[in-house]
Enzyme design. Structure first.
Site, PDB file in Angstrom:
ATOM      1  N   HIS A 234      39.234  41.545  41.083  1.00  0.00           N
ATOM      2  CA  HIS A 234      40.127  40.476  41.551  1.00  0.00           C
ATOM      3  C   HIS A 234      39.727  39.884  42.890  1.00  0.00           C
ATOM      4  O   HIS A 234      40.488  39.149  43.508  1.00  0.00           O
ATOM      5  CB  HIS A 234      41.590  40.930  41.572  1.00  0.00           C
ATOM      6  CG  HIS A 234      42.021  41.506  40.267  1.00  0.00           C
ATOM      7  ND1 HIS A 234      42.083  40.763  39.113  1.00  0.00           N
ATOM      8  CD2 HIS A 234      42.352  42.777  39.900  1.00  0.00           C
ATOM      9  CE1 HIS A 234      42.452  41.541  38.108  1.00  0.00           C
ATOM     10  NE2 HIS A 234      42.613  42.768  38.554  1.00  0.00           N
ATOM     11  N   ARG A 291      49.432  28.181  48.945  1.00  0.00           N
ATOM     12  CA  ARG A 291      48.724  28.185  50.225  1.00  0.00           C
ATOM     13  C   ARG A 291      47.399  27.427  50.063  1.00  0.00           C
ATOM     14  O   ARG A 291      47.004  27.081  48.948  1.00  0.00           O
ATOM     15  CB  ARG A 291      48.396  29.626  50.627  1.00  0.00           C
ATOM     16  CG  ARG A 291      47.535  30.308  49.567  1.00  0.00           C
ATOM     17  CD  ARG A 291      46.934  31.619  49.992  1.00  0.00           C
ATOM     18  NE  ARG A 291      45.969  32.076  49.004  1.00  0.00           N
ATOM     19  CZ  ARG A 291      46.249  32.784  47.923  1.00  0.00           C
ATOM     20  NH1 ARG A 291      47.488  33.141  47.666  1.00  0.00           N
ATOM     21  NH2 ARG A 291      45.290  33.132  47.082  1.00  0.00           N
TER      22      ARG A 291
HETATM   23  C1  MV4 Z   1      45.619  38.020  32.418  1.00  0.00           C
HETATM   24  C2  MV4 Z   1      44.397  38.389  31.823  1.00  0.00           C
HETATM   25  C3  MV4 Z   1      44.338  38.426  30.456  1.00  0.00           C
HETATM   26  N1  MV4 Z   1      45.447  38.137  29.717  1.00  0.00           N
HETATM   27  N2  MV4 Z   1      46.682  37.738  31.635  1.00  0.00           N
HETATM   28  C4  MV4 Z   1      44.349  38.829  36.926  1.00  0.00           C
HETATM   29  C5  MV4 Z   1      44.791  38.130  38.159  1.00  0.00           C
HETATM   30  C6  MV4 Z   1      46.107  37.572  37.842  1.00  0.00           C
HETATM   31  N3  MV4 Z   1      46.250  36.289  38.461  1.00  0.00           N
HETATM   32  C7  MV4 Z   1      46.162  37.503  36.364  1.00  0.00           C
HETATM   33  N4  MV4 Z   1      45.015  38.187  35.875  1.00  0.00           N
HETATM   34  C8  MV4 Z   1      44.741  38.257  34.555  1.00  0.00           C
HETATM   35  N5  MV4 Z   1      45.774  37.957  33.730  1.00  0.00           N
HETATM   36  C9  MV4 Z   1      46.564  37.800  30.326  1.00  0.00           C
HETATM   37  N6  MV4 Z   1      47.644  37.549  29.556  1.00  0.00           N
HETATM   38  C10 MV4 Z   1      43.315  38.675  32.645  1.00  0.00           C
HETATM   39  C11 MV4 Z   1      43.490  38.623  34.011  1.00  0.00           C
HETATM   40  C12 MV4 Z   1      42.332  38.969  34.767  1.00  0.00           C
HETATM   41  C13 MV4 Z   1      41.703  38.059  35.604  1.00  0.00           C
HETATM   42  C14 MV4 Z   1      42.196  36.770  35.791  1.00  0.00           C
HETATM   43  C15 MV4 Z   1      41.575  35.890  36.619  1.00  0.00           C
HETATM   44  C16 MV4 Z   1      40.419  36.281  37.293  1.00  0.00           C
HETATM   45  C17 MV4 Z   1      39.933  37.527  37.144  1.00  0.00           C
HETATM   46  C18 MV4 Z   1      40.557  38.437  36.300  1.00  0.00           C
HETATM   47  C19 MV4 Z   1      40.020  39.700  36.155  1.00  0.00           C
HETATM   48  C20 MV4 Z   1      40.638  40.586  35.336  1.00  0.00           C
HETATM   49  C21 MV4 Z   1      41.794  40.229  34.653  1.00  0.00           C
END
Ligand code: MV4
Length: 490
Positions: A234, A291
């Site tokens: 992240h 932000r």
């Molecule tokens: C998710 C996902 C897969 N499916 N939601 C991680 C950060 C947060 N803003 C939401 N995130 C995620 N939500 C669903 N339904 C995968 C992620 C996620 C991710 C998202 C954006 C950038 C990097 C990531 C790394 C791992 C998981």
């Protein structure tokens, strides 16, 4: 607005103060004991000490910052990112003190701070959402029902979370109870709020976020997207604008959806709406960051706008001077976050002194930093040294420019993510824009970094060059001595 206090440190404090100065606005820095000599303190017209190095005793002291601002006749406070930037109480107190908060209104911050409230608001505005539920749940049977409906794996998320904090994947129905209990107890201990909700887990998604800007006159525009899939745990490392996978139609649909999210919370100023894009290029709203973001420079490069300037203008009540149809994408921009971390050692923070520190320069190269040679990297804060940003007419040229800029960036004394950046720029999956949020897990190992750039080979090449230059000199002497004998064949 005549005097702005920047409630932050490092590169972002400097970056904000530069724009303020250009606009003829006085600047006030705040600093901790670890930052007495920091560039943001030297740059500012005035500076106030907040306290000892830990953030909780310095940069997070909202009341003290407001008190100092009032003493110095400050009329605007810019929170930067991190620290107090998404703290609705701080924004409210700033306003109550008669100072302009350069950011959205407290109720927008609050609404988007609750992922459940954000989803509920966005849903009313017909923003696409991952299948799941928009209510807090505590009951395991209900969770299983949702899992059966949307299909496993599912993701349990904390409403008070965000940025990946407080998420749990459930692969099979029989794991639901255990994972849900864990998610709830983690949410309670991390955020003091045990509300969780469920979404279908989108596999192999890309993280694409849309920059929006709103004013106090009801205008909201989107400033296109940033592709932020290259991240580890992240923590974003490489960002770009525009995203290589969006078609003009998808860009418009996502941009308009982002504007609707902004309208759903009466957003004012610069904000970012995060989406997931799946392998079928379906997009889903994730959350909104209220932000200025770390990676905002790539948007500035492709739009030609200064986002901080517009934050300030909007905060003092001006109307946006551009409409959606006036905005265009110019070229391609890439950003590499240069962290003082060791990519060969699990990206552990690498503290020390910057014994050599020289920045790349040139057309289309921008470095937003807060360090100079000889400085120490403090252990108390985020270890980002700088953001290396490049801009070129095409993505291919931007990648080339980034490689040159990385090569010209000299750091000794600490390990950095520069070699990792080079690894990304050289990687087939990145070059072909065929990657997702799992890029680092899928492709990166320290061994590959060493393989891709063998220092021994480089040393050998340098030695060979040195030898060649010396020999060339000797040859020249030999040639001169031999010259009266007439021309020699080469
Ligand atoms: C998710 C996902 C897969 N499916 N939601 C991680 C950060 C947060 N803003 C939401 N995130 C995620 N939500 C669903 N339904 C995968 C992620 C996620 C991710 C998202 C954006 C950038 C990097 C990531 C790394 C791992 C998981």
């Amino acid at each position: 607005m005549k005097k702005i206090l920047v409630a932050n440190r490092g590169e972002i404090a400097l970056r904000i103060m530069r724009t303020a100065r250009q606009m003829g606005i006085q600047t006030v820095a705040v600093y901790s004991e670890a930052d007495r000599q920091a560039p943001h303190v030297r740059f500012a017209d005035e500076a106030v000490l907040l306290g000892p190095p830990p953030s909780a005793q310095s940069y997070l002291l909202g009341d003290k910052i407001i008190e100092k601002a009032l003493e110095l006749g400050v009329d605007g406070i810019h929170p930067g990112y991190g620290f107090l930037s998404e703290n609705a109480d701080f924004a409210r107190k700033v306003t109550a003190a008669g100072i302009t908060f350069i950011g959205p209104d407290p109720h927008s911050i609050e609404m988007m701070g609750s992922k459940l409230a954000a989803k509920e608001a966005a849903k009313k505005f017909h923003v696409p959402m991952v299948p799941g539920i928009e209510q807090a749940i505590t009951d395991v049977e209900t969770a299983k029902e949702i899992g059966r409906k949307v299909g496993y794996p599912i993701l349990i998320k904390a409403s008070a979370g965000g940025g990946g904090k407080g998420m749990r994947i459930v692969e099979r129905e029989e794991d639901t109870k255990e994972q849900m209990e864990r998610a709830i107890s983690e949410a309670i201990s991390a955020f003091g709020d045990g509300s969780v909700f469920i979404e279908k887990y989108v596999t192999g998604p890309r993280h694409v976020e849309v920059q929006i800007m709103g004013d106090r006159h009801g205008n909201v525009v989107y400033l296109f997207e940033r592709e932020c899939s290259i991240q580890r745990r992240h923590q974003k490392v490489v960002e770009e604008a525009p995203s290589a996978i969006l078609t003009p139609e998808l860009r418009k649909a996502m941009g308009e959806a982002a504007v609707r999210v902004a309208k759903a919370c009466d957003y004012v100023g610069a904000g970012t709406v995060e989406f997931l894009v799946d392998i079928n290029r379906e997009f889903y709203f994730l959350e909104m960051n209220t932000r200025l973001q770390v990676e905002h420079p790539v948007t500035e490069m492709i739009t030609g706008l200064d986002l901080v300037e517009w934050q300030i203008r909007v905060a003092r009540g001006e109307q946006l001077a551009f409409r959606q149809e006036d905005l265009q994408i110019h070229g391609h921009a890439l950003e590499l976050r240069v962290y003082a971390e060791d990519p060969l050692n699990n990206f552990l923070p690498s503290v020390g002194t910057l014994s050599t520190y020289r920045l790349p320069e040139g057309e289309g190269i921008r470095v937003d930093g807060g360090y100079t040679e000889g400085m120490e990297v403090p252990i108390y804060y985020d270890p980002m040294l700088a953001k290396l940003v490049v801009h070129a007419p095409t993505r291919t040229e931007a990648i080339q420019k980034m490689k040159e800029a990385i090569a010209a960036y000299e750091v000794e004394g600490v390990s950095t993510t520069l070699p990792f950046g080079r690894f990304v720029m050289d990687h087939e999956a990145f070059i072909t824009a065929n990657f997702d949020t799992h890029f680092v897990q899928h492709y990166y190992t320290p061994e590959k970094l060493i393989e891709s750039h063998n220092p021994a080979a480089e040393v050998a090449a340098l030695l060979a060059l040195n030898l060649y230059l010396k020999e060339k000199d000797q040859l020249k002497v030999a040639e001169r001595e031999a010259s009266h004998w007439g021309r020699r064949a080469k």
